[in-house]
Design a protein around this motif. Structure first.
Motif, PDB file in Angstrom:
ATOM      1  N   TRP A  22       0.835  -1.206   0.000  1.00  0.00           N
ATOM      2  CA  TRP A  22       0.000   0.000   0.000  1.00  0.00           C
ATOM      3  C   TRP A  22       0.864   1.248   0.000  1.00  0.00           C
ATOM      4  CZ3 TRP A  22      -4.905   1.872  -0.338  1.00  0.00           C
ATOM      5  CH2 TRP A  22      -5.177   3.110   0.250  1.00  0.00           C
ATOM      6  N   ARG A  23       1.872   1.292   0.859  1.00  0.00           N
ATOM      7  CA  ARG A  23       2.680   2.510   0.981  1.00  0.00           C
ATOM      8  C   ARG A  23       3.541   2.777  -0.240  1.00  0.00           C
ATOM      9  NH1 ARG A  23       5.172  -0.962   4.811  1.00  0.00           N
ATOM     10  NH2 ARG A  23       7.345  -1.521   4.380  1.00  0.00           N
ATOM     11  N   ASP A  24       3.701   1.779  -1.116  1.00  0.00           N
ATOM     12  CA  ASP A  24       4.508   1.985  -2.316  1.00  0.00           C
ATOM     13  C   ASP A  24       3.745   2.704  -3.420  1.00  0.00           C
ATOM     14  OD1 ASP A  24       6.810   0.623  -1.285  1.00  0.00           O
ATOM     15  OD2 ASP A  24       5.731  -1.259  -1.582  1.00  0.00           O
ATOM     16  N   PHE A  25       2.424   2.875  -3.251  1.00  0.00           N
ATOM     17  CA  PHE A  25       1.605   3.520  -4.282  1.00  0.00           C
ATOM     18  C   PHE A  25       1.539   5.027  -4.083  1.00  0.00           C
ATOM     19  CE2 PHE A  25       0.206  -0.809  -4.997  1.00  0.00           C
ATOM     20  CZ  PHE A  25       0.026  -0.842  -6.369  1.00  0.00           C
ATOM     21  N   GLY A  26       2.650   5.621  -3.747  1.00  0.00           N
ATOM     22  CA  GLY A  26       2.710   7.062  -3.573  1.00  0.00           C
ATOM     23  C   GLY A  26       3.589   7.390  -2.392  1.00  0.00           C
ATOM     24  N   ARG A  77      -2.169  -8.368  -1.594  1.00  0.00           N
ATOM     25  CA  ARG A  77      -3.622  -8.481  -1.531  1.00  0.00           C
ATOM     26  C   ARG A  77      -4.256  -7.270  -0.838  1.00  0.00           C
ATOM     27  NH1 ARG A  77      -7.559 -12.859  -1.034  1.00  0.00           N
ATOM     28  NH2 ARG A  77      -5.872 -14.325  -1.472  1.00  0.00           N
ATOM     29  N   ASP A  78      -3.707  -6.881   0.286  1.00  0.00           N
ATOM     30  CA  ASP A  78      -4.280  -5.772   1.046  1.00  0.00           C
ATOM     31  C   ASP A  78      -4.300  -4.488   0.227  1.00  0.00           C
ATOM     32  OD1 ASP A  78      -5.007  -4.320   3.658  1.00  0.00           O
ATOM     33  OD2 ASP A  78      -3.142  -3.317   3.073  1.00  0.00           O
ATOM     34  N   ALA A  79      -3.198  -4.186  -0.474  1.00  0.00           N
ATOM     35  CA  ALA A  79      -3.135  -2.966  -1.280  1.00  0.00           C
ATOM     36  C   ALA A  79      -4.151  -3.018  -2.415  1.00  0.00           C
ATOM     37  CB  ALA A  79      -1.729  -2.776  -1.832  1.00  0.00           C
ATOM     38  N   ILE A  83      -7.391  -0.332  -2.721  1.00  0.00           N
ATOM     39  CA  ILE A  83      -7.510   0.586  -3.864  1.00  0.00           C
ATOM     40  C   ILE A  83      -8.744   0.242  -4.687  1.00  0.00           C
ATOM     41  CG2 ILE A  83      -6.387   1.418  -5.957  1.00  0.00           C
ATOM     42  CD1 ILE A  83      -3.691   0.739  -4.541  1.00  0.00           C
ATOM     43  N   ALA A  84      -8.982  -1.051  -4.913  1.00  0.00           N
ATOM     44  CA  ALA A  84     -10.175  -1.465  -5.656  1.00  0.00           C
ATOM     45  C   ALA A  84     -11.444  -1.035  -4.932  1.00  0.00           C
ATOM     46  CB  ALA A  84     -10.162  -2.977  -5.865  1.00  0.00           C
ATOM     47  N   ASP A  85     -11.469  -1.143  -3.614  1.00  0.00           N
ATOM     48  CA  ASP A  85     -12.648  -0.728  -2.849  1.00  0.00           C
ATOM     49  C   ASP A  85     -12.916   0.762  -3.015  1.00  0.00           C
ATOM     50  OD1 ASP A  85     -13.053  -3.292  -1.952  1.00  0.00           O
ATOM     51  OD2 ASP A  85     -12.281  -2.943   0.081  1.00  0.00           O
ATOM     52  N   GLY A 103      -2.185  -1.828 -17.268  1.00  0.00           N
ATOM     53  CA  GLY A 103      -2.628  -2.913 -18.137  1.00  0.00           C
ATOM     54  C   GLY A 103      -1.821  -4.184 -17.983  1.00  0.00           C
ATOM     55  N   ALA A 104      -0.749  -4.145 -17.157  1.00  0.00           N
ATOM     56  CA  ALA A 104       0.052  -5.351 -16.911  1.00  0.00           C
ATOM     57  C   ALA A 104       0.216  -5.562 -15.410  1.00  0.00           C
ATOM     58  CB  ALA A 104       1.411  -5.250 -17.586  1.00  0.00           C
ATOM     59  N   MET A 105      -0.900  -5.357 -14.688  1.00  0.00           N
ATOM     60  CA  MET A 105      -0.853  -5.522 -13.234  1.00  0.00           C
ATOM     61  C   MET A 105      -1.256  -6.942 -12.847  1.00  0.00           C
ATOM     62  SD  MET A 105      -2.736  -3.376 -10.188  1.00  0.00           S
ATOM     63  CE  MET A 105      -4.346  -3.452 -10.971  1.00  0.00           C
ATOM     64  N   VAL A 106      -0.452  -7.527 -11.980  1.00  0.00           N
ATOM     65  CA  VAL A 106      -0.745  -8.822 -11.376  1.00  0.00           C
ATOM     66  C   VAL A 106      -0.823  -8.604  -9.873  1.00  0.00           C
ATOM     67  CG1 VAL A 106       0.041 -11.204 -11.034  1.00  0.00           C
ATOM     68  CG2 VAL A 106       0.483 -10.039 -13.213  1.00  0.00           C
ATOM     69  N   ALA A 107      -1.855  -9.137  -9.250  1.00  0.00           N
ATOM     70  CA  ALA A 107      -1.966  -9.096  -7.791  1.00  0.00           C
ATOM     71  C   ALA A 107      -1.643 -10.475  -7.236  1.00  0.00           C
ATOM     72  CB  ALA A 107      -3.368  -8.658  -7.377  1.00  0.00           C
ATOM     73  N   GLU A 108      -1.388 -10.528  -5.943  1.00  0.00           N
ATOM     74  CA  GLU A 108      -1.066 -11.808  -5.320  1.00  0.00           C
ATOM     75  C   GLU A 108      -2.160 -12.839  -5.561  1.00  0.00           C
ATOM     76  OE1 GLU A 108       1.698 -10.779  -1.435  1.00  0.00           O
ATOM     77  OE2 GLU A 108      -0.493 -10.725  -1.211  1.00  0.00           O
TER      78      GLU A 108
END
Length: 489
Positions: A22-26, A77-79, A83-85, A103-108
């Motif tokens: 989460w903290r890596d997204f800004g 998963r948490d991040a 963000i999706a919520d 467009g090339a995002m993979v989540a856990e």
């Protein structure tokens, strides 16, 4: 009309050990509301173009969240869920949505991060008009196509048209809302992984595909994008694709996408590249009469998920006898801590680099033991002013300039792509005064650094961003796929 404009960008290298939290997204996490608007409205990102078009449409505009992380391992998963919520909550409250995504995002827990996100948005708000501005390295899935309205991608690599891509997405959505455009989109997947150096859009062979897409748009197609894909994501849908959007004519969209996809397949051998031994690359650099000569460390590029602590290219340059070398940043928090403790002016000997454990590599990275003087200790904060990723806020933490005599090395606590000479000038280092400059980059360095240089040499060292796809163990990629499977793809 209430318009939500948001960002959720991540290019996932599934082989990378660098976490995506989460903290890596800004700066300590994503931005929200007015803070997000002010950061991106006049930036070089697609979100600036989306906001511009949303404002032109009138109505009420709000920014629920703006989240962007450097390329790295699958999103935790948490991040992803948080963000999706936030975006799903916005979807319930708006009449239209515009998203700046990669467009090339993979989540856990989801191989198709964007497809999952878009499906959720349409689930909570059926029929919601959604415009996407995508990176040209997107790995497009049918689920993404099915759950959005329009989806243009960048037409340039290096990425110089990000804002324009946002504008295009906004214009197409405006036409759809006005009823003058009935977006009908077709996807053609091509089972090939282009070498990223062969996907530079101003050069062949990629230029030919870009021209074919432009010709189709001149012939009346509202939007045609060739996505070269991001080859370091191990998913079933990784690879080159063509997305064509017509005005209500499904057969026309399918025909255009298929035709350009077949053209790409016919050129597949042109999208491969031989790997020059590192020693030979350094030898060629040493033979160039004057400088600066750029040594592009391809395999440790942080914008492809690299750890930015491989010392292979630097070591090879020193072993070859090169002098007046500027390099970095190298990410090594332990070395930074030791040098900060020693203080400015101190001379010390210590290992630098190779702190990351990379299970995906067959052989571990090796540190380089260096003796030098701590020239300066700095805070590595700046805003990118160059033509690529303009407005990007950079914070690489405490940063030390370490001078060994032949080598001046920038060592930092965090990563940054070679997007702007400021990454050196900020610390009192003028790149043009050095004979050789080692950059952790594949292609994005070119607009900002090539004008300063005499020549540029690609260097294939070790790293998790390697273009040698045979070096990785593939588990999920749909097979056969060229060039991994040359005989039966």
């Amino acid at each position: 009309m209430k318009i939500a404009v948001g960002m959720f960008k991540h290019e996932t290298n599934t082989f990378s050990p660098v976490p995506t939290r989460w903290r890596d997204f800004g700066p300590d996490g994503p931005l929200f509301g007015q803070a997000a608007y002010q950061t991106f409205r006049h930036s070089g990102y697609s979100m600036a173009g989306l906001l511009e078009e949303a404002e032109a449409m009138g109505g009420e505009i709000f920014v629920p969240i703006a989240a962007r992380a450097l390329p790295s391992a699958p999103v935790e998963r948490d991040a992803f869920e948080r963000i999706a919520d936030a975006l799903c909550a916005a979807a319930r409250q708006c009449d239209a949505m515009m998203l700046d995504i990669h467009g090339a995002m993979v989540a856990e827990h989801h191989d198709d991060g964007e497809g999952e996100l878009l499906a959720r948005l349409r689930s909570v708000a059926p029929g919601l008009p959604i415009a996407l501005a995508l990176d040209s390295h997107a790995n497009i899935t049918q689920r993404m196509v099915d759950h959005c309205t329009v989806m243009p991608g960048y037409r340039t690599y290096p990425h110089l048209d990000m804002v324009e891509t946002g504008r295009m997405a906004g214009r197409l959505l405006r036409q759809a809302l006005a009823g003058s455009l009935k977006p009908t989109t077709a996807l053609a997947r091509v089972p090939m992984l282009p070498n990223m150096l062969r996907a530079v859009t101003s050069e062949q062979p990629m230029a030919r595909l870009i021209a074919a897409a432009a010709d189709a748009e001149r012939d009346g197609m509202p939007c045609v994008t060739v996505f070269s894909g991001f080859p370091l994501s191990d998913t079933p849908d990784t690879g080159l694709s063509v997305v064509a959007t017509s005005n209500g004519d499904k057969a026309e969209a399918e025909a255009v996408a298929r035709r350009i996809g077949e053209l790409a397949w016919s050129m597949r051998d042109e999208f491969t590249a031989a790997f020059e031994p590192l020693g030979r690359s350094i030898e060629r650099a040493g033979a160039i009469a004057d400088g600066p000569v750029l040594l592009a460390d391809l395999s440790d590029n942080c914008h492809s998920g690299g750890t930015q602590d491989s010392m292979d290219v630097i070591e090879a340059a020193l072993d070859r006898g090169l002098d007046s070398i500027l390099a970095g940043p190298i990410v090594d928090r332990e070395a930074v801590a030791r040098m900060v403790e020693a203080g400015v002016g101190a001379t010390l000997t210590l290992p630098i680099g190779a702190r990351s454990k990379i299970p995906a590599l067959r052989a571990p990275l090796k540190p380089l033991r260096l003796t030098g003087r701590v020239r300066s200790i700095n805070e590595g904060r700046f805003t990118v002013e160059g033509p690529v990723f303009t407005g990007m806020q950079v914070d690489i933490g405490r940063t030390v300039v370490f001078d060994t005599g032949r080598l001046v090395l920038v060592v930092s606590e965090d990563r940054v792509e070679a997007l702007d000479p400021q990454q050196f000038r900020l610390f009192g280092l003028e790149p043009t005064r050095f004979r050789y400059i080692v950059l952790k980059s594949k292609v994005q360095y070119r607009p900002a650094f090539l004008p300063l240089a005499k020549a540029a040499i690609d260097c294939n060292g070790a790293g998790v961003a390697s273009l040698d796809l045979d070096a990785f163990e593939w588990r999920k990629l749909r097979r056969p796929t060229f060039p991994l499977d040359r005989s039966n793809a």
